[in-house]
Design a protein around this motif. Structure first.
Motif, mmCIF file in Angstrom:
data_model
loop_
_atom_site.group_PDB
_atom_site.id
_atom_site.type_symbol
_atom_site.label_atom_id
_atom_site.label_comp_id
_atom_site.label_asym_id
_atom_site.label_seq_id
_atom_site.Cartn_x
_atom_site.Cartn_y
_atom_site.Cartn_z
ATOM 1 N N ARG A 33 -0.730 -53.773 12.299
ATOM 2 C CA ARG A 33 -0.929 -53.873 13.654
ATOM 3 C C ARG A 33 -1.590 -52.574 13.974
ATOM 4 O O ARG A 33 -2.472 -52.505 14.760
ATOM 5 C CB ARG A 33 0.471 -53.857 14.237
ATOM 6 N N LEU A 34 -1.530 -51.312 13.298
ATOM 7 C CA LEU A 34 -2.389 -50.308 13.542
ATOM 8 C C LEU A 34 -3.871 -50.546 13.387
ATOM 9 O O LEU A 34 -4.419 -50.270 13.994
ATOM 10 C CB LEU A 34 -1.882 -49.193 12.722
ATOM 11 N N ASP A 36 -5.198 -53.702 13.150
ATOM 12 C CA ASP A 36 -5.574 -54.506 14.099
ATOM 13 C C ASP A 36 -5.991 -53.833 15.199
ATOM 14 O O ASP A 36 -7.181 -54.124 15.815
ATOM 15 C CB ASP A 36 -4.682 -55.525 14.477
ATOM 16 N N ASN A 37 -5.242 -52.823 15.927
ATOM 17 C CA ASN A 37 -5.737 -52.146 16.750
ATOM 18 C C ASN A 37 -6.904 -51.113 16.808
ATOM 19 O O ASN A 37 -7.729 -51.130 17.533
ATOM 20 C CB ASN A 37 -4.727 -51.233 17.391
ATOM 21 N N ALA A 38 -6.982 -50.604 15.655
ATOM 22 C CA ALA A 38 -8.156 -49.833 15.374
ATOM 23 C C ALA A 38 -9.508 -50.657 15.192
ATOM 24 O O ALA A 38 -10.414 -50.111 15.567
ATOM 25 C CB ALA A 38 -8.013 -49.164 13.737
ATOM 26 N N GLU A 40 -9.901 -53.614 16.886
ATOM 27 C CA GLU A 40 -10.405 -53.835 18.292
ATOM 28 C C GLU A 40 -10.986 -52.661 18.920
ATOM 29 O O GLU A 40 -12.048 -52.876 19.517
ATOM 30 C CB GLU A 40 -8.958 -54.399 18.977
ATOM 31 N N THR A 41 -10.441 -51.561 18.773
ATOM 32 C CA THR A 41 -11.047 -50.385 19.196
ATOM 33 C C THR A 41 -12.579 -50.025 18.849
ATOM 34 O O THR A 41 -13.557 -49.745 19.430
ATOM 35 C CB THR A 41 -10.327 -49.030 19.089
#
Length: 112
Positions: A33-34, A36-38, A40-41
């Protein structure tokens, strides 16, 4: 594990600049999840840099130093985007393992 039994390429490098990988049975863990968020950022930042580039490159009075700065930002954003695409591409199911698709209408490729 990811499809094709490959490690997931993470969107950041280790302290020595080498790629980092994650071995996981699924994509729901904390590090997945971390990552995935990175990703997207990184993709969002790349889109913003592209918008800035379009503005800078249409300015006839742009300072050469600003163009050099922009080139560095674009290079980093492209590197991030390629890493995200590589990581996501490796996680796609292998074509031999895909379920057969129903026959639908064929859409011709655009000319050129």
């Amino acid at each position: 594990m990811t499809p094709n039994n490959e490690l997931r390429l993470l969107p950041w490098s280790g302290p020595d600049g080498k790629p980092c990988f994650l071995s996981s049975d699924d994509g729901t863990g904390f590090l997945s999840r971390l990552a995935d968020n990175a990703e997207e950022t990184q993709l969002g930042s790349g889109a913003k840099i592209l918008d800035q580039a379009l503005e800078v490159l249409t300015d006839p009075d742009v300072d050469p130093d600003e163009i050099r700065l922009l080139a560095g930002d674009l290079t980093r954003a492209l590197h991030d985007a390629i890493r995200v695409a590589t990581s996501r591409g490796r996680r796609l199911p292998h074509p031999a393992h895909r379920a057969p698709q129903e026959h639908g209408p064929c859409v011709p490729a655009p000319p050129g």
